[in-house]
Design a protein around this motif. Structure first.
Motif, PDB file in Angstrom:
ATOM      1  N   SER A 156       0.784  -1.150   0.008  1.00 12.51           N
ATOM      2  CA  SER A 156      -0.037  -0.131  -0.012  1.00 12.51           C
ATOM      3  C   SER A 156       0.559   1.410  -0.071  1.00 12.51           C
ATOM      4  N   ASN A 157       0.083   2.337  -0.590  1.00 13.83           N
ATOM      5  CA  ASN A 157       0.989   3.637  -0.184  1.00 13.83           C
ATOM      6  C   ASN A 157       1.495   3.881   1.148  1.00 13.83           C
ATOM      7  N   GLU A 158       0.882   3.644   2.241  1.00 15.42           N
ATOM      8  CA  GLU A 158       1.105   4.025   3.553  1.00 15.42           C
ATOM      9  C   GLU A 158       2.388   2.993   3.887  1.00 15.42           C
ATOM     10  N   ALA A 159       2.310   1.724   3.447  1.00 13.41           N
ATOM     11  CA  ALA A 159       3.426   1.009   3.977  1.00 13.41           C
ATOM     12  C   ALA A 159       4.655   1.142   2.851  1.00 13.41           C
ATOM     13  N   ALA A 160       4.630   1.626   1.749  1.00  9.70           N
ATOM     14  CA  ALA A 160       5.624   2.125   1.125  1.00  9.70           C
ATOM     15  C   ALA A 160       6.192   2.990   1.440  1.00  9.70           C
ATOM     16  N   PHE A 161       5.345   4.110   1.829  1.00 10.07           N
ATOM     17  CA  PHE A 161       5.888   5.486   2.348  1.00 10.07           C
ATOM     18  C   PHE A 161       6.970   5.102   3.473  1.00 10.07           C
ATOM     19  N   LEU A 162       6.327   4.496   4.677  1.00  7.71           N
ATOM     20  CA  LEU A 162       6.911   4.161   5.841  1.00  7.71           C
ATOM     21  C   LEU A 162       8.409   3.149   5.358  1.00  7.71           C
ATOM     22  N   ARG A 392      -0.187  -1.031 -16.119  1.00  9.36           N
ATOM     23  CA  ARG A 392       0.671  -1.447 -15.297  1.00  9.36           C
ATOM     24  C   ARG A 392       0.128  -2.902 -14.780  1.00  9.36           C
ATOM     25  N   GLY A 393       1.006  -3.623 -13.808  1.00 10.32           N
ATOM     26  CA  GLY A 393       0.544  -4.725 -13.420  1.00 10.32           C
ATOM     27  C   GLY A 393       0.022  -4.939 -12.067  1.00 10.32           C
ATOM     28  N   HIS A 394       0.940  -5.002 -11.043  1.00  9.70           N
ATOM     29  CA  HIS A 394       0.241  -5.148  -9.808  1.00  9.70           C
ATOM     30  C   HIS A 394      -0.502  -4.087  -9.376  1.00  9.70           C
ATOM     31  N   SER A 395      -1.585  -4.202  -8.588  1.00 11.02           N
ATOM     32  CA  SER A 395      -2.492  -2.954  -8.063  1.00 11.02           C
ATOM     33  C   SER A 395      -1.908  -1.757  -7.397  1.00 11.02           C
ATOM     34  N   ASN A 396      -0.868  -1.729  -6.872  1.00 11.22           N
ATOM     35  CA  ASN A 396      -0.053  -0.467  -6.438  1.00 11.22           C
ATOM     36  C   ASN A 396       1.360  -0.349  -6.811  1.00 11.22           C
ATOM     37  N   VAL A 397       1.587  -1.005  -7.771  1.00 15.11           N
ATOM     38  CA  VAL A 397       3.133  -0.854  -8.299  1.00 15.11           C
ATOM     39  C   VAL A 397       3.371   0.628  -8.645  1.00 15.11           C
ATOM     40  N   THR A 515      -4.310   3.302   0.931  1.00 13.61           N
ATOM     41  CA  THR A 515      -4.710   3.539  -0.134  1.00 13.61           C
ATOM     42  C   THR A 515      -3.823   3.027  -1.081  1.00 13.61           C
ATOM     43  N   VAL A 516      -4.235   3.171  -2.523  1.00 12.50           N
ATOM     44  CA  VAL A 516      -3.487   2.507  -3.706  1.00 12.50           C
ATOM     45  C   VAL A 516      -3.793   3.544  -4.892  1.00 12.50           C
ATOM     46  N   GLU A 517      -2.889   3.501  -5.748  1.00 11.28           N
ATOM     47  CA  GLU A 517      -2.747   4.382  -6.911  1.00 11.28           C
ATOM     48  C   GLU A 517      -2.857   3.346  -8.006  1.00 11.28           C
ATOM     49  N   ASP A 518      -3.814   3.608  -9.262  1.00 11.69           N
ATOM     50  CA  ASP A 518      -4.046   2.480 -10.101  1.00 11.69           C
ATOM     51  C   ASP A 518      -3.066   3.020 -11.542  1.00 11.69           C
ATOM     52  N   MET A 520      -4.080   4.923 -14.049  1.00 13.71           N
ATOM     53  CA  MET A 520      -4.365   6.037 -14.444  1.00 13.71           C
ATOM     54  C   MET A 520      -4.200   7.140 -13.337  1.00 13.71           C
ATOM     55  N   SER A 521      -3.541   6.747 -12.419  1.00 15.43           N
ATOM     56  CA  SER A 521      -3.163   7.929 -11.196  1.00 15.43           C
ATOM     57  C   SER A 521      -4.360   8.244 -10.335  1.00 15.43           C
ATOM     58  N   MET A 522      -5.342   7.200 -10.206  1.00 16.20           N
ATOM     59  CA  MET A 522      -6.368   7.535  -9.343  1.00 16.20           C
ATOM     60  C   MET A 522      -5.931   7.058  -8.067  1.00 16.20           C
ATOM     61  N   VAL A 523      -6.077   7.624  -7.072  1.00 13.98           N
ATOM     62  CA  VAL A 523      -5.700   7.191  -5.653  1.00 13.98           C
ATOM     63  C   VAL A 523      -7.089   7.072  -4.810  1.00 13.98           C
ATOM     64  N   HIS A 524      -7.291   5.852  -4.167  1.00 12.82           N
ATOM     65  CA  HIS A 524      -8.339   5.513  -3.640  1.00 12.82           C
ATOM     66  C   HIS A 524      -8.199   4.579  -2.274  1.00 12.82           C
ATOM     67  N   LEU A 525      -9.286   4.725  -1.327  1.00 15.39           N
ATOM     68  CA  LEU A 525      -9.165   3.672  -0.278  1.00 15.39           C
ATOM     69  C   LEU A 525      -9.504   2.187  -0.509  1.00 15.39           C
ATOM     70  N   SER A 526      -8.653   1.639   0.386  1.00 17.41           N
ATOM     71  CA  SER A 526      -8.837   0.092   0.274  1.00 17.41           C
ATOM     72  C   SER A 526      -8.997  -0.498   1.947  1.00 17.41           C
ATOM     73  N   ARG A 527     -10.267  -0.978   2.138  1.00 21.13           N
ATOM     74  CA  ARG A 527     -10.472  -1.361   3.449  1.00 21.13           C
ATOM     75  C   ARG A 527     -11.086  -2.832   3.437  1.00 21.13           C
ATOM     76  N   GLY A 528     -10.008  -3.494   3.995  1.00 18.95           N
ATOM     77  CA  GLY A 528     -10.504  -5.048   4.178  1.00 18.95           C
ATOM     78  C   GLY A 528     -11.594  -5.340   5.220  1.00 18.95           C
ATOM     79  N   THR A 529     -12.060  -6.506   5.035  1.00 13.90           N
ATOM     80  CA  THR A 529     -13.401  -6.668   6.120  1.00 13.90           C
ATOM     81  C   THR A 529     -13.170  -8.178   6.483  1.00 13.90           C
ATOM     82  N   ASN A 530     -12.801  -8.914   5.947  1.00 10.69           N
ATOM     83  CA  ASN A 530     -12.639 -10.445   6.263  1.00 10.69           C
ATOM     84  C   ASN A 530     -11.588 -10.464   7.621  1.00 10.69           C
TER      85      ASN A 530
END
Length: 751
Positions: A156-162, A392-397, A515-518, A520-530
């Motif tokens: 994720s963006n948060e993990a990558a930044f840290l 691009r390939g992976h969802s937040n590459v 958050t992730v970036e696709d 086309m440079s859209m940044v959006h939230l991702s919230r797991g629920t399981n």
């Protein structure tokens, strides 16, 4: 599993995609929960699919997933578990003989594990002890540059930044990542020409394009949701022009599983024009198109004069180009290249898409710059329905790179990072993936920490890479499931299990979203629920924070405090990275927000402040050597990167087998071989030969002289120094090889 090779008669998608989706959900034991989970995929209040980076079309739709997205979600949400009892039963030496599919099938990792050479097994270890061991290994290095910190595109963006912050506070820029293996050439090529290393289009542009050109891409397997955009475009009359050595079913016709009439047997033709060019012939083909446009005077002269520089040099080069050379190198006729150019000339708004079929060549940067030349010549920037679309390939590459996962960070980024966190970041460029492997082999890097991915399987020159990894004092992998890299390890080895994208991430302030970036440079939230697969799992941001605390006790960064509430991380991102102002508020709008893209507005952040035409000669690749052919590595339909979900490749007519080699009928006859025969593939390079044994020949629509086979099984054929010029992406799509009949036919014929 029964092996079967038979042509597939259907369209991509349709009932077979639905049936495959249900089968994978059932095999993972999550039929009821799986349906509920999938309805949260790519939703504003749900999680971003852990598969590809294609953008979400409609945040209000309940069905924003595809067949391969189902496989990715089902694999992560599986009820299967790789427990301590499993590791107590199997030695690493034994597991090393398992194939990648069998390793993946064991299910989710549930607790930290440490390798013990005394019995050649992994054993449970407490988190505190694991972090202590890693910290000791890092702090006893002679220099921070002796450590490598790899990153997967699912971080994720948060993990990558840290993560990059920790690595730079530790004192190195050794941040090789999966971008080095895929779209590094795109970023380099585009930045030099238009000042932006990302795509310039949005999904809305696909609604307005009059022509879409697709180069080196198979969206039916790699980005299936893209087929929905191509279907809609084709149905409204947009011309879709495909350049691809293989006949890929998803680019020929598609039956949308969400449309009842197409489920009943109908389908939509996709490509209006399909050009099966030679492997690596794209640059010559595009140059032929540009030559035709110049001869027809079918250029946007006003755009060229107002927005570009360097056109005169390109014009002189095109006028001097020999059509016979263009035909020989592209594998297409002059008439075909002229036809494609005429389609381009007749379009008032054109998108050019490409993927790893373009980026993984020695001349990848030059080819991408020729594609951008084509767009510039037609004025296809800065207007609706037009622009560049590297898929691009992976969802937040793409997001990882935005967050600073880069072995060559800009001085401006380092200045802002250092100012925000009160330290002096290192300035020496670090190792990319190819450089990291060489550094480990030479003993210059002694610790590898991998945040996700499958380094040992995804990288080139597999045997050499394995020897390099085994030279390390320690290898550490943050993972959700067992993979090859856990078995090719250093003298010390740790597996750190993390939460998956679908799982609830509870921190001190409550449930968190990342958050992730696709693409086309859209940044959006991702919230797991399981519910998490195990109570012992940590999130990736928590793993980074605890590692940083153990390694950098004097750090001024409040690591644990930041991870208590991910909004705090996002506030710090906004301090450092342009485009993330008011991050927390903007990302909470449905669908998120788009990062600014100057080139999409015809603002050119390059010297001279105008987009650049670039001249490149046609590479001479038609004859790789006496008796040699050109092999490209590809994915099967039942895999995503190195993750193998099954043993089928439905659209290419392969069931129950992965060790196949696609070959033309002409080459079978020329070489005296037969479909169904077993062969070894031998790559030939300046430093010797590499071989991959026991591949079943499958006749396929592919140009003579060209072959295709799946990776990671064929990654070992890619020499470490066979990579894109300047960008250094492995040239996995253009490997010089020869075939020889398999000697051990008994082993080859065993199921």
């Amino acid at each position: 599993m029964t092996r079967k090779i038979a042509p597939y008669p259907g369209a991509a998608g349709g009932w077979d995609a639905l049936a495959s989706s249900f089968r994978h959900v059932r095999e993972q034991g999550i039929v009821g929960r799986g349906a509920r989970t999938l309805l949260r995929a790519n939703q504003p209040d749900g999680f971003d699919c852990p598969g590809c980076a294609w953008p979400d079309r409609n945040p209000q739709s309940s069905f924003e997933f595809c067949e391969n997205g189902v496989k990715a979600v089902a694999a992560e949400a599986t009820r299967r578990r790789a427990t301590r009892e499993f590791f107590a039963t199997h030695t690493v030496s034994e597991l090393s003989r398992w194939d990648d599919y069998s390793l993946e099938a064991e299910g989710r990792l549930v607790e930290p594990m440490a390798y013990d050479p005394a019995d050649d097994k992994y054993h449970p270890i407490r988190w505190d002890e694991a972090f202590s061991r890693i910290a000791v290994a890092l702090k006893t290095l002679d220099h921070p540059d002796q450590a490598l910190f790899y990153t997967s595109g699912r971080t994720s963006n948060e993990a990558a930044f840290l993560y990059q912050l920790f690595v730079r506070e530790f004192g190195t820029n050794n941040l090789p990542d999966c971008s080095n293996l895929c779209h590094e050439a795109s970023g380099l090529a585009m930045t030099e020409q238009i000042g932006v290393g990302k795509g310039t289009v949005t999904l809305a542009d696909f609604e307005k394009a009059e022509a879409i050109f697709v180069f080196g891409q198979n969206p039916g397997t790699n980005h299936p949701r893209m087929l929905g955009e191509l279907r809609s475009a084709a149905r409204r009359g947009c011309r879709i022009v495909v350049f691809n050595p293989l006949r890929e079913r998803g680019l020929e016709r598609f039956a949308d599983p969400k449309h009842p009439l197409e489920l009943a047997g109908g389908s939509t033709p996709i490509a209006s024009h399909y050009y099966p060019l030679r492997i690596g012939g794209d640059l010559a083909a595009v140059k032929g198109m540009l030559k035709r446009l110049l001869e027809r005077d079918a250029l946007d002269h006003e755009f060229v004069a107002r927005h570009t520089q360097g056109f005169d040099a390109l014009r002189e080069d095109l006028l001097a180009e020999d059509w016979s050379l263009l035909e020989a190198e592209s594998g297409l006729s002059r008439a075909q290249m002229e036809e494609a150019a005429d389609v381009y000339a007749g379009s008032g708004a054109t998108i050019v898409c490409w993927a790893m079929g373009i980026t993984q060549h020695r001349h990848a940067v030059a080819t991408i710059q020729m594609l951008v030349n084509l767009l510039l010549a037609g004025g296809n920037f800065g207007k609706p329905g037009a622009g560049a679309c590297p898929v691009r390939g992976h969802s937040n590459v793409q997001g990882d790179r935005t967050m600073g996962i880069d072995e060559k960070p800009s001085p401006e980024f380092l200045d802002r990072l250092g100012e925000a966190f009160g330290f002096a970041p290192p300035r020496q460029p670090g190792h990319d993936v190819v450089g990291a492997i060489g550094a480990m082999a030479r003993g210059e890097c002694r610790v590898l920490f991998a945040m996700g991915g499958n380094f040992a399987a995804a990288t080139p020159d597999t045997a050499f890479t394995a020897r390099a990894l085994r030279q390390c004092e320690m290898t550490v992998h943050v993972s959700t499931k067992l993979n090859r890299s856990h078995l090719v390890h250093g003298r010390q080895a740790l597996i750190l299990p993390c939460l998956g994208r679908t799982e609830l991430d509870a921190q001190a302030a409550g449930p968190q979203a990342v958050t992730v970036e696709d693409s086309m440079s859209m940044v959006h939230l991702s919230r797991g629920t399981n519910p998490p697969a195990s109570e012992h799992l940590l999130s990736e941001p928590a793993i980074v924070a605890r590692l940083a605390e153990a390694t950098l006790p004097a750090s001024r960064t409040p690591w644990r405090w930041l991870v208590e509430d991910y909004d705090r991380i996002r506030d710090r991102i906004a301090e450092v990275i342009d485009g993330f102002e008011d991050f927390n508020a903007r990302v909470r709008t449905p669908g998120g927000f788009r990062l600014p893209n100057a080139a999409a507005r015809c603002q050119w952040n390059v010297p001279g402040e105008r987009a650049r035409f670039v001249v490149h000669p046609v590479p001479r690749t038609a004859a790789p050597g006496a008796g040699l052919m050109t092999l490209m590595t590809i994915r099967s339909h039942d895999q995503y990167n190195t993750t193998v979900y099954g043993l089928d490749d439905r659209y290419r007519g392969v069931s129950g087998e992965r060790r196949v080699c696609f070959i033309s009928a002409a080459d079978l006859a020329r070489l005296g071989l037969a479909a169904g025969q077993w062969v070894d593939i031998v790559s030939v390079w300046h430093d010797g030969e590499r071989e991959a044994t026991r591949f079943l020949l499958v006749e396929h629509a592919i140009p003579p002289g060209c072959l295709a086979a799946y990776y990671p099984e064929t990654n070992g054929l890619v020499p470490l120094d066979h990579h894109a010029e300047r960008a250094r992406t492995p040239a996995s799509k253009s490997i010089p090889v020869r075939l020889r009949p398999t000697r051990d036919l008994g082993a080859a014929l065993s199921p």
